[in-house]
Design a protein around this motif. Structure first.
Motif, PDB file in Angstrom:
ATOM      1  N   GLY A 190       9.464  -5.221   1.256  1.00 58.62           N
ATOM      2  CA  GLY A 190       9.438  -4.846   0.065  1.00 58.62           C
ATOM      3  C   GLY A 190       8.699  -4.387  -1.475  1.00 58.62           C
ATOM      4  N   HIS A 191       8.347  -5.415  -2.255  1.00 59.16           N
ATOM      5  CA  HIS A 191       7.343  -4.662  -3.539  1.00 59.16           C
ATOM      6  C   HIS A 191       5.782  -5.380  -3.135  1.00 59.16           C
ATOM      7  CE1 HIS A 191       6.205  -2.932  -7.283  1.00 59.16           C
ATOM      8  NE2 HIS A 191       5.405  -3.894  -6.937  1.00 59.16           N
ATOM      9  N   ALA A 192       5.235  -4.775  -3.294  1.00 59.56           N
ATOM     10  CA  ALA A 192       3.736  -5.286  -3.630  1.00 59.56           C
ATOM     11  C   ALA A 192       2.648  -4.880  -3.573  1.00 59.56           C
ATOM     12  CB  ALA A 192       3.048  -5.470  -1.833  1.00 59.56           C
ATOM     13  N   GLU A 193       2.368  -5.356  -5.281  1.00 61.86           N
ATOM     14  CA  GLU A 193       0.387  -5.103  -5.657  1.00 61.86           C
ATOM     15  C   GLU A 193      -0.576  -5.311  -5.131  1.00 61.86           C
ATOM     16  OE1 GLU A 193       1.209  -3.680  -9.079  1.00 61.86           O
ATOM     17  OE2 GLU A 193       3.102  -4.132  -9.039  1.00 61.86           O
ATOM     18  N   LEU A 194      -1.362  -4.031  -4.785  1.00 59.47           N
ATOM     19  CA  LEU A 194      -2.678  -4.692  -4.088  1.00 59.47           C
ATOM     20  C   LEU A 194      -4.168  -3.897  -5.280  1.00 59.47           C
ATOM     21  CD1 LEU A 194      -1.274  -2.152  -1.080  1.00 59.47           C
ATOM     22  CD2 LEU A 194      -1.114  -4.468  -1.381  1.00 59.47           C
ATOM     23  N   THR A 195      -4.820  -4.564  -4.649  1.00 59.18           N
ATOM     24  CA  THR A 195      -5.711  -4.238  -5.287  1.00 59.18           C
ATOM     25  C   THR A 195      -7.008  -4.015  -4.024  1.00 59.18           C
ATOM     26  OG1 THR A 195      -5.562  -5.682  -7.248  1.00 59.18           O
ATOM     27  CG2 THR A 195      -7.953  -5.173  -7.173  1.00 59.18           C
ATOM     28  N   CYS A 196      -7.142  -2.481  -4.815  1.00 61.53           N
ATOM     29  CA  CYS A 196      -8.402  -2.524  -4.231  1.00 61.53           C
ATOM     30  C   CYS A 196      -9.878  -2.096  -4.382  1.00 61.53           C
ATOM     31  CB  CYS A 196      -7.900  -1.065  -3.688  1.00 61.53           C
ATOM     32  SG  CYS A 196      -9.487   0.196  -2.155  1.00 61.53           S
ATOM     33  N   TYR A 239     -16.192   4.445  -3.630  1.00 61.49           N
ATOM     34  CA  TYR A 239     -15.028   4.150  -2.102  1.00 61.49           C
ATOM     35  C   TYR A 239     -13.951   2.855  -1.874  1.00 61.49           C
ATOM     36  CZ  TYR A 239     -18.416   8.128  -1.030  1.00 61.49           C
ATOM     37  OH  TYR A 239     -19.038   9.263  -0.661  1.00 61.49           O
ATOM     38  N   GLY A 240     -13.263   2.996  -0.857  1.00 62.32           N
ATOM     39  CA  GLY A 240     -12.498   1.532  -1.304  1.00 62.32           C
ATOM     40  C   GLY A 240     -11.907   2.261  -0.120  1.00 62.32           C
ATOM     41  N   SER A 241     -11.095   0.826   1.387  1.00 62.64           N
ATOM     42  CA  SER A 241      -9.787   1.243   1.575  1.00 62.64           C
ATOM     43  C   SER A 241      -8.901  -0.091   1.364  1.00 62.64           C
ATOM     44  CB  SER A 241     -10.473   1.027   3.398  1.00 62.64           C
ATOM     45  OG  SER A 241      -9.682   1.613   3.987  1.00 62.64           O
ATOM     46  N   VAL A 242      -7.963  -0.108   1.023  1.00 61.73           N
ATOM     47  CA  VAL A 242      -6.689  -1.467   1.470  1.00 61.73           C
ATOM     48  C   VAL A 242      -6.051  -0.579   2.734  1.00 61.73           C
ATOM     49  CG1 VAL A 242      -5.687  -0.346  -0.101  1.00 61.73           C
ATOM     50  CG2 VAL A 242      -5.614  -2.800   0.204  1.00 61.73           C
ATOM     51  N   CYS A 243      -5.585  -2.063   3.922  1.00 59.62           N
ATOM     52  CA  CYS A 243      -4.352  -1.751   4.687  1.00 59.62           C
ATOM     53  C   CYS A 243      -2.920  -1.390   3.717  1.00 59.62           C
ATOM     54  CB  CYS A 243      -5.092  -2.723   5.266  1.00 59.62           C
ATOM     55  SG  CYS A 243      -3.481  -3.569   6.491  1.00 59.62           S
ATOM     56  N   LEU A 244      -2.632  -0.716   3.533  1.00 56.70           N
ATOM     57  CA  LEU A 244      -0.882  -1.147   3.426  1.00 56.70           C
ATOM     58  C   LEU A 244       0.349  -2.669   3.603  1.00 56.70           C
ATOM     59  CD1 LEU A 244      -0.420   2.613   3.646  1.00 56.70           C
ATOM     60  CD2 LEU A 244      -0.852   1.892   1.903  1.00 56.70           C
ATOM     61  N   ALA A 284      -0.474  -0.709  16.311  1.00 54.54           N
ATOM     62  CA  ALA A 284      -1.239  -0.193  16.391  1.00 54.54           C
ATOM     63  C   ALA A 284      -1.875   0.310  15.245  1.00 54.54           C
ATOM     64  CB  ALA A 284      -2.079   0.046  18.098  1.00 54.54           C
ATOM     65  N   GLY A 285      -2.963   0.411  14.863  1.00 48.62           N
ATOM     66  CA  GLY A 285      -3.509   1.391  14.098  1.00 48.62           C
ATOM     67  C   GLY A 285      -2.734   0.955  12.800  1.00 48.62           C
ATOM     68  N   TRP A 286      -2.147   0.769  11.901  1.00 47.95           N
ATOM     69  CA  TRP A 286      -1.521  -0.109  10.799  1.00 47.95           C
ATOM     70  C   TRP A 286      -1.653   0.935   9.863  1.00 47.95           C
ATOM     71  CZ3 TRP A 286       3.213  -1.548  11.037  1.00 47.95           C
ATOM     72  CH2 TRP A 286       3.942  -1.601   9.327  1.00 47.95           C
ATOM     73  N   PRO A 287      -1.380   1.691   8.833  1.00 45.28           N
ATOM     74  CA  PRO A 287      -1.922   2.370   8.309  1.00 45.28           C
ATOM     75  C   PRO A 287      -2.782   1.741   7.079  1.00 45.28           C
ATOM     76  CG  PRO A 287       0.519   3.172   8.329  1.00 45.28           C
ATOM     77  CD  PRO A 287       0.179   2.266   9.306  1.00 45.28           C
ATOM     78  N   HIS A 288      -3.717   2.637   6.429  1.00 44.64           N
ATOM     79  CA  HIS A 288      -4.950   2.109   4.855  1.00 44.64           C
ATOM     80  C   HIS A 288      -4.932   2.996   4.781  1.00 44.64           C
ATOM     81  CE1 HIS A 288      -5.842  -1.030   7.969  1.00 44.64           C
ATOM     82  NE2 HIS A 288      -6.589  -1.543   7.438  1.00 44.64           N
ATOM     83  N   LEU A 289      -4.379   2.725   3.043  1.00 41.32           N
ATOM     84  CA  LEU A 289      -4.768   3.453   1.992  1.00 41.32           C
ATOM     85  C   LEU A 289      -6.434   3.926   2.161  1.00 41.32           C
ATOM     86  CD1 LEU A 289      -3.989   5.430   0.166  1.00 41.32           C
ATOM     87  CD2 LEU A 289      -3.844   2.759  -1.071  1.00 41.32           C
ATOM     88  N   HIS A 290      -7.263   4.909   2.257  1.00 41.89           N
ATOM     89  CA  HIS A 290      -8.413   5.230   1.915  1.00 41.89           C
ATOM     90  C   HIS A 290      -8.221   6.179   0.574  1.00 41.89           C
ATOM     91  CE1 HIS A 290      -9.883   5.670   6.579  1.00 41.89           C
ATOM     92  NE2 HIS A 290      -9.546   4.607   5.728  1.00 41.89           N
ATOM     93  N   LEU A 291      -9.507   5.520  -0.595  1.00 40.47           N
ATOM     94  CA  LEU A 291     -10.112   6.456  -2.258  1.00 40.47           C
ATOM     95  C   LEU A 291     -11.497   6.638  -1.950  1.00 40.47           C
ATOM     96  CD1 LEU A 291      -7.514   3.191  -4.157  1.00 40.47           C
ATOM     97  CD2 LEU A 291      -6.950   5.251  -3.044  1.00 40.47           C
ATOM     98  N   GLN A 292     -11.748   7.719  -2.613  1.00 39.20           N
ATOM     99  CA  GLN A 292     -12.153   8.044  -3.099  1.00 39.20           C
ATOM    100  C   GLN A 292     -12.247   8.483  -5.385  1.00 39.20           C
ATOM    101  OE1 GLN A 292     -14.531  11.395  -1.154  1.00 39.20           O
ATOM    102  NE2 GLN A 292     -16.155  11.468  -2.061  1.00 39.20           N
TER     103      GLN A 292
END
Length: 208
Positions: free
Chosen positions: A129-135, A119-124, A96-104
């Motif tokens: 494995g490897h992942a490419e995320l777009t926030c 601002y932006g937020s994306v779930c890690l 529960a409460g899986w980490p998120h990346l917060h951006l400003q």
């Protein structure tokens, strides 16, 4: 691949022995930003933080899980290349409460003024494995047409990034603070990450 949370029986299990805790490690970089409207000659830099629930213990380096990139300027294609490393390491008692990346994202203009751009937020990632995320990011809309015009044109004294609550509270997906705001889309930040699980099977955390 996807992760399935532990069963109710597993959540009631006694604390695990030292060295057998579930560990989660994210290693990668904030690669680049693109499609920021109304930005031309200004430099951009990014504040970032890894936020997680109460059951997550951050195993922080000396500087912790909050950082800031260098200031970058756009290339001919309007891309801001940061290539800034990130390294987040957690021990968890619950998923529960899986980490998120917060951006400003901040803007630095030719006069040396610094303003919040968005601002932006994306779930890690929830699988190894490897992942490419777009926030994808956003910014608050001003309370009036005049204030919005000042924010867009960068009039001295305007504060386009003002929030009604703390950044972590607004970017937390479970709070209502963001739902009560009028916002406008902005640019995007690309994040490249490698995710490592340790002792996942001991806690009945299944990956496939």
């Amino acid at each position: 691949m996807a992760m399935q949370p532990a069963s109710a029986a597993a959540s009631a299990a006694p604390p695990c022995a030292p060295g057998s805790e579930f560990e989660l490690h994210f290693i990668g970089e904030l690669e680049f930003g693109f499609d920021f409207p109304g930005v031309s000659e200004e430099g951009l830099f990014v504040d970032f933080a890894a936020e997680a629930g109460a059951d997550w213990l951050p195993i922080a380096r000396k500087e912790g899980f909050v950082g800031q990139t260098q200031t970058c300027y756009a290339d001919a294609g309007g891309v801001y290349v940061f290539n800034h490393p990130v390294d987040f390491h957690f021990i968890a008692d619950s998923v529960a409460g899986w980490p998120h990346l917060h951006l400003q994202v901040f803007k630095l203009d030719a006069a040396g003024r610094i303003e919040t751009l968005c601002y932006g937020s994306v779930c890690l990632p929830s699988a190894p494995g490897h992942a490419e995320l777009t926030c994808r990011t956003w910014r608050p809309l001003a309370r009036s047409v005049m204030e919005e015009a000042r924010a867009v044109t960068g009039v001295l004294g305007s504060d386009p990034g003002a929030l009604s609550a703390s950044r972590a509270e607004v970017l937390d997906a479970k709070t209502e603070a963001r739902a009560k705001m009028a916002t406008k889309t902005s640019g995007s930040i690309r994040v490249s990450l490698d995710t490592i699980f340790r002792n996942a099977s001991k806690h009945q955390i299944l990956t496939r």
